[in-house]
Each structure stands twice: as C-alpha cells, then as structure tokens.
Motif scaffolding. Structure first.
Motif, PDB file in Angstrom:
ATOM      1  N   PRO A 186       0.783  -1.231   0.260  1.00 36.36           N
ATOM      2  CA  PRO A 186      -0.047   0.049  -0.145  1.00 36.36           C
ATOM      3  C   PRO A 186       1.027   1.307   0.177  1.00 36.36           C
ATOM      4  O   PRO A 186       2.001   1.211   0.337  1.00 36.36           O
ATOM      5  N   ASN A 187      -0.180   2.450  -0.457  1.00 38.29           N
ATOM      6  CA  ASN A 187       1.094   3.704  -0.904  1.00 38.29           C
ATOM      7  C   ASN A 187      -0.244   5.081  -0.287  1.00 38.29           C
ATOM      8  O   ASN A 187      -1.076   5.104  -0.253  1.00 38.29           O
ATOM      9  N   PHE A 188       0.374   6.188  -0.712  1.00 34.97           N
ATOM     10  CA  PHE A 188      -0.094   6.764  -0.602  1.00 34.97           C
ATOM     11  C   PHE A 188      -1.088   6.968  -1.215  1.00 34.97           C
ATOM     12  O   PHE A 188      -2.501   7.043  -0.957  1.00 34.97           O
ATOM     13  N   PHE A 189      -1.563   7.215  -2.601  1.00 35.19           N
ATOM     14  CA  PHE A 189      -2.585   6.766  -3.367  1.00 35.19           C
ATOM     15  C   PHE A 189      -3.636   5.463  -2.408  1.00 35.19           C
ATOM     16  O   PHE A 189      -4.894   5.798  -3.100  1.00 35.19           O
ATOM     17  N   THR A 190      -3.049   4.415  -2.320  1.00 31.46           N
ATOM     18  CA  THR A 190      -3.867   3.520  -1.836  1.00 31.46           C
ATOM     19  C   THR A 190      -4.781   3.533  -0.684  1.00 31.46           C
ATOM     20  O   THR A 190      -6.221   2.900  -0.571  1.00 31.46           O
ATOM     21  N   LEU A 191      -4.060   4.250   0.135  1.00 30.35           N
ATOM     22  CA  LEU A 191      -4.509   4.150   1.136  1.00 30.35           C
ATOM     23  C   LEU A 191      -5.578   6.080   1.578  1.00 30.35           C
ATOM     24  O   LEU A 191      -6.508   6.097   2.163  1.00 30.35           O
ATOM     25  N   GLY A 192      -4.794   7.025   1.062  1.00 28.15           N
ATOM     26  CA  GLY A 192      -5.434   7.977   0.834  1.00 28.15           C
ATOM     27  C   GLY A 192      -6.695   8.535   0.523  1.00 28.15           C
ATOM     28  O   GLY A 192      -8.168   9.201  -0.097  1.00 28.15           O
ATOM     29  N   PHE A 193      -6.907   7.698  -0.920  1.00 23.21           N
ATOM     30  CA  PHE A 193      -7.198   7.675  -1.900  1.00 23.21           C
ATOM     31  C   PHE A 193      -8.412   6.256  -2.517  1.00 23.21           C
ATOM     32  O   PHE A 193      -8.437   5.998  -3.128  1.00 23.21           O
ATOM     33  N   ALA A 194      -8.592   5.929  -1.077  1.00 21.08           N
ATOM     34  CA  ALA A 194      -9.250   4.225  -1.008  1.00 21.08           C
ATOM     35  C   ALA A 194     -10.203   4.029  -1.812  1.00 21.08           C
ATOM     36  O   ALA A 194      -9.986   2.989  -2.938  1.00 21.08           O
ATOM     37  N   ALA A 195     -10.659   4.973  -1.815  1.00 21.54           N
ATOM     38  CA  ALA A 195     -12.785   4.282  -2.701  1.00 21.54           C
ATOM     39  C   ALA A 195     -12.534   4.363  -4.166  1.00 21.54           C
ATOM     40  O   ALA A 195     -12.458   3.316  -5.239  1.00 21.54           O
ATOM     41  N   PHE A 196     -11.729   4.729  -5.328  1.00 20.66           N
ATOM     42  CA  PHE A 196     -10.440   5.345  -6.144  1.00 20.66           C
ATOM     43  C   PHE A 196      -9.934   3.237  -6.724  1.00 20.66           C
ATOM     44  O   PHE A 196      -9.839   3.383  -7.816  1.00 20.66           O
ATOM     45  N   PHE A 197      -9.327   3.435  -5.831  1.00 22.92           N
ATOM     46  CA  PHE A 197      -8.532   1.691  -5.337  1.00 22.92           C
ATOM     47  C   PHE A 197      -9.446   0.879  -4.997  1.00 22.92           C
ATOM     48  O   PHE A 197      -7.809  -0.528  -5.329  1.00 22.92           O
ATOM     49  N   ALA A 198     -10.214   0.981  -4.983  1.00 26.20           N
ATOM     50  CA  ALA A 198     -10.780  -0.417  -4.161  1.00 26.20           C
ATOM     51  C   ALA A 198     -11.598  -1.170  -5.396  1.00 26.20           C
ATOM     52  O   ALA A 198     -11.196  -0.715  -6.419  1.00 26.20           O
ATOM     53  N   SER A 199     -12.521  -2.264  -5.001  1.00 25.45           N
ATOM     54  CA  SER A 199     -13.256  -2.981  -6.202  1.00 25.45           C
ATOM     55  C   SER A 199     -14.282  -2.499  -5.917  1.00 25.45           C
ATOM     56  O   SER A 199     -14.813  -1.769  -5.252  1.00 25.45           O
ATOM     57  N   PRO A 200     -15.272  -2.523  -7.012  1.00 24.97           N
ATOM     58  CA  PRO A 200     -16.779  -1.697  -7.068  1.00 24.97           C
ATOM     59  C   PRO A 200     -17.536  -2.392  -6.029  1.00 24.97           C
ATOM     60  O   PRO A 200     -18.410  -1.298  -5.687  1.00 24.97           O
ATOM     61  N   THR A 201     -17.125  -3.237  -5.609  1.00 27.04           N
ATOM     62  CA  THR A 201     -18.317  -4.083  -4.110  1.00 27.04           C
ATOM     63  C   THR A 201     -17.698  -3.566  -3.163  1.00 27.04           C
ATOM     64  O   THR A 201     -18.340  -3.516  -2.091  1.00 27.04           O
ATOM     65  N   ALA A 202     -16.532  -2.930  -2.679  1.00 25.96           N
ATOM     66  CA  ALA A 202     -15.569  -2.130  -1.823  1.00 25.96           C
ATOM     67  C   ALA A 202     -16.316  -0.603  -2.051  1.00 25.96           C
ATOM     68  O   ALA A 202     -16.049   0.058  -1.015  1.00 25.96           O
TER      69      ALA A 202
END
Length: 431
Positions: free
Chosen positions: A140-156
């Motif tokens: 994980p990094n700044f983007f996957t943590l700070g903008f998690a909604a954009f790097f999650a799965s559609p159901t998450a």
C-alpha cells in the motif's frame, strides 16, 4: 485498427422498443428499453419495471425525476446507448464515479474501475494506471490509502450504502496533491512503468527520494538510493556499497564463514535491498559527514550523532540474525574494533598513504632512524587524539574475541582521514 464488438446479455424485462423518460435536473432524457437494459440491473431498470407491473403499459410509465447533474448524465446516456465513455479529467471522473455508484450501473462501474485513475499532482493532471503500483514494496501507498475509494473494488466502495431512501451519494473530492512537484511525480511514473531514468545530480536524486518517501513507494525508493553492486574479482563474491542511513534492518543477513572449516569462528555481514535484490552481497557500508573518529593506538572507532545510533542499531540487528543468546554481550558496544589491511585505500590529509594506520609505534620509531626524510613513513604521536574520518567505507566482519564472545570488526576498505583541525579547515570552501 481492430474494432471489438462487446455484447451484453439483458438483465431487464423492459420492452426494447419502448421509450422511457428520465428527468435529470432541468433536462429530460428519453432512452429506449434496450439502452436501459444494456447496463442492468440498475436503479433505472428497477424503477421502470415496477411501473410496468403497476400499469402493464409502457406508455403510462411516469417520468423518473432525479435531482442530479444533467451534464454528467449526458455521458451516462451515451454509455447506455453503447458508446465508450472516457473521463477527460479528475473532476469529470469523480462525477461519473459517484453517479455510476448512485445509479448502480454495474458495467459502467466496472469500466471506471478498469480505467486509469485521474489525480492532480501540483498543477498537472495525471492518468494513473491502476496496476502501476503492482511492483514489490510499492503498495500500500499514499494513493491506495489516501484515495482508497478509487483503488478499491466496485463492491468495496461506499460499504453499507443502501440506494433505497438515499437522497444524495457521498460527496467525492477529485484526488489532488497540490503541494508536490508535478515534474518529479512524472519522473517517478516513468520509472514505475519500467523505464530507466537519468539522475542528473545528487540534488535531483534527493528530490526523487523525498517524494518516493512521501508517496510511500518503498520498492522504487530502494532502486533510487545511492548504491553500487559489483562482483569482487579477487574473492568472486558479490559486494554492495551503500550508505549507513540507507541500510534497512530487513535487508541485513549474516553468512558464517564455512571456508575456514569452523563456522563458529565468525563470518560476514551481507545485505539485500528490500523488494529489489534477489541475491545477498557482502555489505560495505559508507559512513560520511565526518561522524567517525578512529584511535590509532587502540585501533578502535567511535561514532557521533545519528551515525552512532545507526551503527548501534545495525550491529544489534546482526546479533539477532546470528541468533545469539540473551547472555551474549551486545554486538553494538562501542568503541568498535577496526582493522586496516594492505588492501585498504587510505587518503590522509589529502594524500595517498597506505601505511598510515598500519604502522605501529615500534615500527615508527625504528623506521625514523637512518631513513632519509623523503622515504620515511608518515609518523605522528599515536596517542595524541582521535583522527576524523571524513568519509569511510567499511566491511563488517564478526569474529571470536579473546574472551570467546563474538565481536564486530570494521575492516577499512576506503578512508579519507583528517589528522588535525588545520587540515580540516583547509578543505573548507568559502560561501
């Protein structure tokens, strides 16, 4: 150019030829049952199917009114009509992203999650492939943590969100990092894509590393730190030269010396850069900033400031890698024994002097008599204070001491030494 045809099975019972009205804000959109069924089940398909169950006539289906942005819905209508919709910037991306979730359009959600993610860094917009952080250590990094909604799965996305009774979807701010350099981030992306990058100077490298650490790209950071990996032709062993401050505990290993026939006698400290290297190499650690002092009489070294903390931590890690018992004296005790071999390269007061630290008091006194001044070895008082190592490179060896306990010996590889404050002052530059 290859044109691909994508077919979608209908998950709606709406009549394909009938037209249904949807009012978004102040605009009315008329879509066929086939268009609505192209991305179903959705909020639209459920609404009009319920209308048909009540009236049995599509002509009597009332207009669906939703108080949302009609400009964004124009793109959604194009999507339902079979066109490929691609966001142009971060603002449009988050609007489509939110409304695709709000209207529960499964195909559009999937398409947006497979597309690039739009993020503004500094004053520029970037389209970031979602798999670009797939390298070891980069997630994980700044983007996957700070903008998690954009790097999650559609159901998450938006967990627990229920469409029924929901007046508005959660507000989403376009991903933005305004206080970082767009140029530096562009170069980091260039490296993440697998391309080499020419590092112009140490200031450039420092800027790259600074933003690597800010964005938590640990794998990329290890590729950028100053280092040198070579095979020593005299020993046929792999060696890595790396600065003390860049050594990570997870990369430290210890190799017992099996060539001597008795591994219990000691061995070498080896290192692999985390997330990057596959094979361990003999560690040659570089310590600079004039934080090392050596005493010629005792052949011991002491360290100052952060270097003292770092070398102590490193040696404690070595002790753990060796699985030393708790009763064993800690390897990080200072001062630390040093050794200088004939292979060590020494620069003393700006001049090459391979014998400076090897010569003993007896050798110095014997060599001084009857030897022409031009050929005498460098001799000074062995006990008149420590010498400053401006920059030094050391191998780390572990051996049995006189008490039977293991001790660390720093073997000099390359040293730049000052013998007096005057020599140090000579090296200063005017501002």
């Amino acid at each position: 150019m290859e044109i691909r045809t994508i077919s979608h099975s209908s998950k709606s019972n709406l009549p394909s030829e009938k037209v249904f009205s949807i009012q978004i804000g102040s605009e009315i959109f008329r879509l066929s049952g086939a268009s609505i069924a192209s991305d179903a089940p959705s909020y639209f398909s459920h609404f009009f199917e319920n209308q048909l169950l009540q009236s049995q006539d599509a002509a009597n289906a009332r207009t669906l009114y939703i108080d949302r942005d009609p400009t964004t819905f124009r793109e959604i209508a194009r999507h339902l009509q079979g066109y490929h919709v691609r966001p142009q910037d971060g603002a449009q991306f988050v609007k489509l992203f939110a409304d695709a979730q709000f209207y529960t359009l499964p195909r559009l959600m999937s398409q947006l999650f497979e597309s690039e993610c739009f993020i503004q860094i500094g004053d520029r917009h970037f389209q970031i492939p979602r798999d670009i952080f797939s390298g070891p250590g980069d997630s994980p990094n700044f983007f996957t943590l700070g903008f998690a909604a954009f790097f999650a799965s559609p159901t998450a996305v938006f967990p627990g969100l229920e469409r029924q009774g929901l007046l508005r979807p959660p507000a989403i701010v376009p991903p933005s990092v305004p206080k970082r350099s767009a140029d530096i981030f562009d170069e980091l992306l260039h490296m993440l894509r697998g391309y080499p990058l020419h590092i112009r100077n140490e200031d450039h490298r420092a800027a790259l590393l600074r933003d690597c650490r800010y964005f938590h790209l640990r794998g990329l950071e290890q590729k950028l730190i100053p280092h040198q990996i070579t095979t020593n032709p005299f020993t046929n062993r792999l060696e890595i030269v790396i600065r003390l401050e860049d050594v990570r505990p997870s990369g430290i290993q210890f190799a017992f010396d099996t060539a001597s026939g008795s591994p219990a006698l000691g061995g070498m400290v080896t290192y692999t850069r985390p997330f990057v290297d596959e094979n361990a190499a003999d560690l040659v650690v570089e310590i600079g900033d004039e934080t090392s002092l050596i005493h010629r009489g005792s052949m011991r070294a002491v360290f100052l400031g952060l270097s003292k903390q770092r070398i102590t931590s490193l040696l404690q890690t070595v002790g753990k890698k060796m699985n030393l018992p708790d009763s064993h004296p800690p390897l990080g005790q200072v001062p630390i024994k040093i050794r200088v071999d004939r292979e060590s390269d020494l620069t003393v007061d700006g001049e090459q002097d391979s014998q400076y630290l090897m010569i003993s008091r007896a050798q110095a006194e014997a060599g001084a008599g009857g030897v022409p001044p031009a050929k005498r070895p460098r001799v000074d008082n062995l006990d008149d204070g420590p010498r400053v190592v401006r920059t030094g490179q050391w191998r780390l060896q572990v051996q049995r001491g006189s008490t039977g306990a293991y001790e660390v010996v720093l073997v000099a590889v390359k040293l730049d030494i000052y013998t007096s404050p005057r020599v140090r002052n000579r090296s200063r530059k005017f501002l």
